[in-house]
Design a protein around this motif. Structure first.
Motif, PDB file in Angstrom:
ATOM      1  N   VAL A 100      25.927 -18.120 114.771  1.00  0.00           N
ATOM      2  CA  VAL A 100      25.030 -17.291 115.583  1.00  0.00           C
ATOM      3  C   VAL A 100      25.065 -15.837 115.118  1.00  0.00           C
ATOM      4  O   VAL A 100      24.007 -15.200 115.003  1.00  0.00           O
ATOM      5  CB  VAL A 100      25.377 -17.407 117.082  1.00  0.00           C
ATOM      6  N   GLU A 101      26.253 -15.305 114.829  1.00  0.00           N
ATOM      7  CA  GLU A 101      26.345 -13.904 114.436  1.00  0.00           C
ATOM      8  C   GLU A 101      25.663 -13.642 113.096  1.00  0.00           C
ATOM      9  O   GLU A 101      24.931 -12.663 112.954  1.00  0.00           O
ATOM     10  CB  GLU A 101      27.803 -13.446 114.399  1.00  0.00           C
ATOM     11  N   ILE A 102      25.872 -14.520 112.128  1.00  0.00           N
ATOM     12  CA  ILE A 102      25.231 -14.317 110.822  1.00  0.00           C
ATOM     13  C   ILE A 102      23.765 -14.732 110.877  1.00  0.00           C
ATOM     14  O   ILE A 102      22.880 -13.964 110.481  1.00  0.00           O
ATOM     15  CB  ILE A 102      25.987 -15.076 109.715  1.00  0.00           C
ATOM     16  N   GLY A 103      23.503 -15.926 111.368  1.00  0.00           N
ATOM     17  CA  GLY A 103      22.119 -16.421 111.411  1.00  0.00           C
ATOM     18  C   GLY A 103      21.220 -15.587 112.295  1.00  0.00           C
ATOM     19  O   GLY A 103      20.093 -15.246 111.916  1.00  0.00           O
ATOM     20  N   GLY A 104      21.700 -15.229 113.473  1.00  0.00           N
ATOM     21  CA  GLY A 104      20.905 -14.399 114.383  1.00  0.00           C
ATOM     22  C   GLY A 104      20.624 -13.032 113.801  1.00  0.00           C
ATOM     23  O   GLY A 104      19.507 -12.508 113.912  1.00  0.00           O
ATOM     24  N   PHE A 120      11.679 -15.475 113.194  1.00  0.00           N
ATOM     25  CA  PHE A 120      12.290 -16.095 114.373  1.00  0.00           C
ATOM     26  C   PHE A 120      13.165 -15.077 115.113  1.00  0.00           C
ATOM     27  O   PHE A 120      14.269 -15.393 115.562  1.00  0.00           O
ATOM     28  CB  PHE A 120      13.097 -17.343 114.003  1.00  0.00           C
ATOM     29  N   THR A 121      12.640 -13.864 115.248  1.00  0.00           N
ATOM     30  CA  THR A 121      13.394 -12.802 115.917  1.00  0.00           C
ATOM     31  C   THR A 121      13.810 -13.229 117.315  1.00  0.00           C
ATOM     32  O   THR A 121      14.941 -12.977 117.735  1.00  0.00           O
ATOM     33  CB  THR A 121      12.559 -11.504 115.990  1.00  0.00           C
ATOM     34  N   TRP A 122      12.919 -13.899 118.017  1.00  0.00           N
ATOM     35  CA  TRP A 122      13.227 -14.337 119.377  1.00  0.00           C
ATOM     36  C   TRP A 122      14.447 -15.259 119.400  1.00  0.00           C
ATOM     37  O   TRP A 122      15.272 -15.178 120.302  1.00  0.00           O
ATOM     38  CB  TRP A 122      12.020 -15.033 120.007  1.00  0.00           C
ATOM     39  N   LEU A 123      14.562 -16.115 118.400  1.00  0.00           N
ATOM     40  CA  LEU A 123      15.677 -17.055 118.337  1.00  0.00           C
ATOM     41  C   LEU A 123      16.974 -16.341 117.961  1.00  0.00           C
ATOM     42  O   LEU A 123      18.018 -16.537 118.596  1.00  0.00           O
ATOM     43  CB  LEU A 123      15.370 -18.163 117.325  1.00  0.00           C
ATOM     44  N   GLY A 124      16.909 -15.491 116.931  1.00  0.00           N
ATOM     45  CA  GLY A 124      18.095 -14.758 116.503  1.00  0.00           C
ATOM     46  C   GLY A 124      18.596 -13.817 117.571  1.00  0.00           C
ATOM     47  O   GLY A 124      19.791 -13.801 117.903  1.00  0.00           O
ATOM     48  N   ALA A 125      17.694 -13.022 118.141  1.00  0.00           N
ATOM     49  CA  ALA A 125      18.084 -12.072 119.183  1.00  0.00           C
ATOM     50  C   ALA A 125      18.547 -12.810 120.437  1.00  0.00           C
ATOM     51  O   ALA A 125      19.505 -12.392 121.090  1.00  0.00           O
ATOM     52  CB  ALA A 125      16.917 -11.141 119.506  1.00  0.00           C
ATOM     53  N   GLY A 126      17.886 -13.905 120.747  1.00  0.00           N
ATOM     54  CA  GLY A 126      18.291 -14.706 121.910  1.00  0.00           C
ATOM     55  C   GLY A 126      19.684 -15.285 121.734  1.00  0.00           C
ATOM     56  O   GLY A 126      20.501 -15.263 122.661  1.00  0.00           O
ATOM     57  N   LEU A 138      25.397 -15.131 123.073  1.00  0.00           N
ATOM     58  CA  LEU A 138      26.776 -15.002 122.607  1.00  0.00           C
ATOM     59  C   LEU A 138      27.428 -13.770 123.239  1.00  0.00           C
ATOM     60  O   LEU A 138      28.603 -13.799 123.633  1.00  0.00           O
ATOM     61  CB  LEU A 138      26.818 -14.900 121.080  1.00  0.00           C
ATOM     62  N   THR A 139      26.660 -12.706 123.365  1.00  0.00           N
ATOM     63  CA  THR A 139      27.170 -11.472 123.959  1.00  0.00           C
ATOM     64  C   THR A 139      27.434 -11.654 125.450  1.00  0.00           C
ATOM     65  O   THR A 139      28.418 -11.124 125.976  1.00  0.00           O
ATOM     66  CB  THR A 139      26.199 -10.305 123.699  1.00  0.00           C
ATOM     67  N   VAL A 140      26.603 -12.426 126.133  1.00  0.00           N
ATOM     68  CA  VAL A 140      26.854 -12.731 127.553  1.00  0.00           C
ATOM     69  C   VAL A 140      28.191 -13.462 127.701  1.00  0.00           C
ATOM     70  O   VAL A 140      29.001 -13.130 128.577  1.00  0.00           O
ATOM     71  CB  VAL A 140      25.697 -13.545 128.166  1.00  0.00           C
ATOM     72  N   VAL A 141      28.432 -14.444 126.846  1.00  0.00           N
ATOM     73  CA  VAL A 141      29.710 -15.162 126.887  1.00  0.00           C
ATOM     74  C   VAL A 141      30.860 -14.182 126.654  1.00  0.00           C
ATOM     75  O   VAL A 141      31.865 -14.201 127.370  1.00  0.00           O
ATOM     76  CB  VAL A 141      29.737 -16.317 125.857  1.00  0.00           C
ATOM     77  N   ILE A 165      22.309  -5.999 124.609  1.00  0.00           N
ATOM     78  CA  ILE A 165      21.404  -7.097 124.976  1.00  0.00           C
ATOM     79  C   ILE A 165      20.002  -6.540 125.226  1.00  0.00           C
ATOM     80  O   ILE A 165      19.006  -7.121 124.786  1.00  0.00           O
ATOM     81  CB  ILE A 165      21.939  -7.866 126.199  1.00  0.00           C
ATOM     82  N   ALA A 166      19.903  -5.417 125.914  1.00  0.00           N
ATOM     83  CA  ALA A 166      18.594  -4.790 126.155  1.00  0.00           C
ATOM     84  C   ALA A 166      17.929  -4.402 124.841  1.00  0.00           C
ATOM     85  O   ALA A 166      16.713  -4.580 124.673  1.00  0.00           O
ATOM     86  CB  ALA A 166      18.759  -3.564 127.055  1.00  0.00           C
ATOM     87  N   ALA A 167      18.704  -3.887 123.884  1.00  0.00           N
ATOM     88  CA  ALA A 167      18.144  -3.529 122.577  1.00  0.00           C
ATOM     89  C   ALA A 167      17.631  -4.768 121.844  1.00  0.00           C
ATOM     90  O   ALA A 167      16.595  -4.718 121.168  1.00  0.00           O
ATOM     91  CB  ALA A 167      19.191  -2.806 121.729  1.00  0.00           C
ATOM     92  N   LEU A 168      18.309  -5.898 121.996  1.00  0.00           N
ATOM     93  CA  LEU A 168      17.827  -7.146 121.387  1.00  0.00           C
ATOM     94  C   LEU A 168      16.507  -7.585 122.019  1.00  0.00           C
ATOM     95  O   LEU A 168      15.615  -8.076 121.324  1.00  0.00           O
ATOM     96  CB  LEU A 168      18.881  -8.252 121.528  1.00  0.00           C
ATOM     97  N   VAL A 169      16.389  -7.401 123.327  1.00  0.00           N
ATOM     98  CA  VAL A 169      15.124  -7.721 124.002  1.00  0.00           C
ATOM     99  C   VAL A 169      14.012  -6.832 123.458  1.00  0.00           C
ATOM    100  O   VAL A 169      12.913  -7.299 123.139  1.00  0.00           O
ATOM    101  CB  VAL A 169      15.259  -7.574 125.534  1.00  0.00           C
ATOM    102  N   LEU A 170      14.282  -5.541 123.313  1.00  0.00           N
ATOM    103  CA  LEU A 170      13.284  -4.624 122.763  1.00  0.00           C
ATOM    104  C   LEU A 170      12.918  -4.996 121.325  1.00  0.00           C
ATOM    105  O   LEU A 170      11.741  -4.945 120.942  1.00  0.00           O
ATOM    106  CB  LEU A 170      13.778  -3.181 122.823  1.00  0.00           C
TER     107      LEU A 170
END
Length: 148
Positions: free
Chosen positions: A70-74, A83-89, A94-97, A127-132
């Motif tokens: 997830v860290e490398i692929g995302g 697939f920004t939505w998938l990588g950022a998601g 992972l960050t929530v965990v 996480i907010a920056a990933l959403v943006l």
């Protein structure tokens, strides 16, 4: 339509932000902690497994492998705008965990609580920056500026 058209930013800020290299460099900076962390975990997988076990995640080898992927692929997805939505998601989840297992300020007191609370909200900001980044991934660059 560009994210910059209709901007109320000063002209010099718009000029800086419209440079072709700003967006990719910003995406790389955003994911740098995850990218470096994933590479480090891959190179030192035994330590990555120990880290997951330390935080009570079982089976630790599976969690360590998942973190590496997830860290490398995302990160690659976000940097390349594919697939920004998938990588950022994935990075966000992972960050929530990580927030829940490593920054549990609600279970702490004193200085450890202070540190965990600050880290909790720093991670929420990421996480907010990933959403943006995902939202801006849908914005088409101005014509003639297709490298953004």
């Amino acid at each position: 339509m560009s994210a910059l058209s209709g901007s109320r930013n000063p002209a010099w800020v718009r000029a800086l932000l419209s440079q072709w290299w700003v967006a990719p460099l910003t995406r790389l900076a955003l994911v740098s902690a995850w990218l470096i962390g994933g590479v480090n975990k891959a190179l030192h997988f035994g330590s990555a497994i120990a880290e997951q076990a330390h935080f009570g995640l079982h089976p630790p080898a599976l969690w360590a492998a998942l973190a590496v992927v997830v860290e490398i692929g995302g990160s690659v997805c976000v940097v390349l705008r594919r697939f920004t939505w998938l990588g950022a998601g994935g990075l966000g989840m992972l960050t929530v965990v990580a927030i829940l297992v490593a920054n549990d300020f609600w279970n702490q007191t004193g200085t450890p609580r202070f540190i965990a609370l600050n880290s909790f909200f720093e991670h929420m900001g990421l996480i907010a920056a990933l959403v943006l980044a995902t939202m801006l991934g849908d914005v088409q660059p101005e014509s003639g500026n297709s490298r953004a």
